[in-house]
Design an enzyme around this catalytic site. Structure first.
Site, mmCIF file in Angstrom:
data_model
loop_
_atom_site.group_PDB
_atom_site.id
_atom_site.type_symbol
_atom_site.label_atom_id
_atom_site.label_comp_id
_atom_site.label_asym_id
_atom_site.label_seq_id
_atom_site.Cartn_x
_atom_site.Cartn_y
_atom_site.Cartn_z
ATOM 1 N N GLU A 63 5.557 -1.015 -12.423
ATOM 2 C CA GLU A 63 6.457 -0.722 -11.299
ATOM 3 C C GLU A 63 7.469 0.356 -11.668
ATOM 4 O O GLU A 63 7.574 0.786 -12.814
ATOM 5 C CB GLU A 63 7.140 -2.018 -10.856
ATOM 6 C CG GLU A 63 6.117 -3.052 -10.377
ATOM 7 C CD GLU A 63 6.739 -4.317 -9.803
ATOM 8 O OE1 GLU A 63 7.963 -4.515 -9.927
ATOM 9 O OE2 GLU A 63 5.967 -5.108 -9.214
ATOM 10 N N GLU A 74 -5.210 -3.462 -11.309
ATOM 11 C CA GLU A 74 -6.632 -3.136 -11.222
ATOM 12 C C GLU A 74 -6.850 -1.626 -11.343
ATOM 13 O O GLU A 74 -7.729 -1.158 -12.069
ATOM 14 C CB GLU A 74 -7.208 -3.613 -9.883
ATOM 15 C CG GLU A 74 -7.132 -5.119 -9.661
ATOM 16 C CD GLU A 74 -5.855 -5.572 -8.973
ATOM 17 O OE1 GLU A 74 -4.782 -5.001 -9.280
ATOM 18 O OE2 GLU A 74 -5.920 -6.495 -8.151
HETATM 19 N N1 THU Z 1 -0.262 -5.893 -7.446
HETATM 20 C C1 THU Z 1 -1.303 -5.699 -8.296
HETATM 21 O O1 THU Z 1 -1.107 -5.351 -9.465
HETATM 22 N N2 THU Z 1 -2.546 -5.888 -7.813
HETATM 23 C C2 THU Z 1 -2.851 -6.230 -6.534
HETATM 24 O O2 THU Z 1 -4.000 -6.284 -6.163
HETATM 25 C C3 THU Z 1 -1.774 -6.543 -5.601
HETATM 26 C C4 THU Z 1 -0.405 -6.280 -6.065
HETATM 27 C C5 THU Z 1 1.092 -5.675 -7.958
HETATM 28 C C6 THU Z 1 1.762 -4.468 -7.379
HETATM 29 C C7 THU Z 1 3.209 -4.831 -7.564
HETATM 30 O O3 THU Z 1 3.595 -4.458 -8.874
HETATM 31 C C8 THU Z 1 3.243 -6.335 -7.465
HETATM 32 O O4 THU Z 1 1.910 -6.765 -7.640
HETATM 33 C C9 THU Z 1 3.766 -6.848 -6.150
HETATM 34 O O5 THU Z 1 3.088 -6.320 -5.080
#
Ligand code: THU
Length: 158
Positions: A63, A74
């Site tokens: 993030e 992913e």
């Molecule tokens: N996130 C993922 O890493 N993979 C997903 O398929 C859905 C969401 C992460 C993005 C963000 O850092 C956090 O989860 C909240 O949305």
């Protein structure tokens, strides 16, 4: 004419019920959680990708204070794999998430639409199915191909 679409998947109680290579990949996804940088959502996601040569590449969500600049676990794994091992087919991906207290939700988190689209493209490039394993605390789901989590895939490669 009315038609129906059937989605096939397998459901397990836990990763111990998976075949050995899938269990290994699932443990790698859990290990990948260590690399998650998610101070804004506190939702940690780990992914592990199996390449055709047997190699495992890990990814985790990253993030940023400028929220849209982050990336899902992913895609971090798939892009890293193709950047480091270009052209090596990606044949399976395992995904797990945890809340801020480190617990894995009972029902597995499912990949966002953008990640499914990227999976679809790497599956197409691989020329063979990419299986998807979603790990929850009380349920593990295995889809044999990306088509089963992304019906009617958009595919412009042709
Ligand atoms: N996130 C993922 O890493 N993979 C997903 O398929 C859905 C969401 C992460 C993005 C963000 O850092 C956090 O989860 C909240 O949305």
């Amino acid at each position: 004419m009315d038609e129906k679409l059937v989605i096939n998947y397998q459901r397990f109680d836990n990763i111990d019920q998976l075949e050995a290579s899938d269990k290994e990949l699932s443990l790698a996804a859990i290990d990948a959680l260590k690399g998650s940088y998610a101070p804004y959502s506190n939702f940690h996601v780990g992914a592990a990708l199996r390449l055709k040569d047997g190699r495992i590449v890990k990814g985790s969500n990253q993030e940023n204070a400028a929220y849209p600049s982050g990336l899902c676990a992913e895609r971090t794994a798939m892009f890293a794999a193709n950047a480091n091992y270009p052209g090596v087919p990606q044949t399976s991906i395992a995904i797990v998430s945890t809340y801020h207290d480190g617990t894995i939700p009972g029902n597995p988190a499912t990949p966002c639409g953008s990640c499914r689209q990227v999976m679809a493209e790497f599956q197409k490039l691989a020329g063979e199915n990419m299986s998807v394993i979603l790990i929850g605390g009380k349920m593990v789901l295995k889809f044999e191909k990306v088509d089963d989590i992304l019906p009617f895939i958009f595919d412009s490669l042709d």
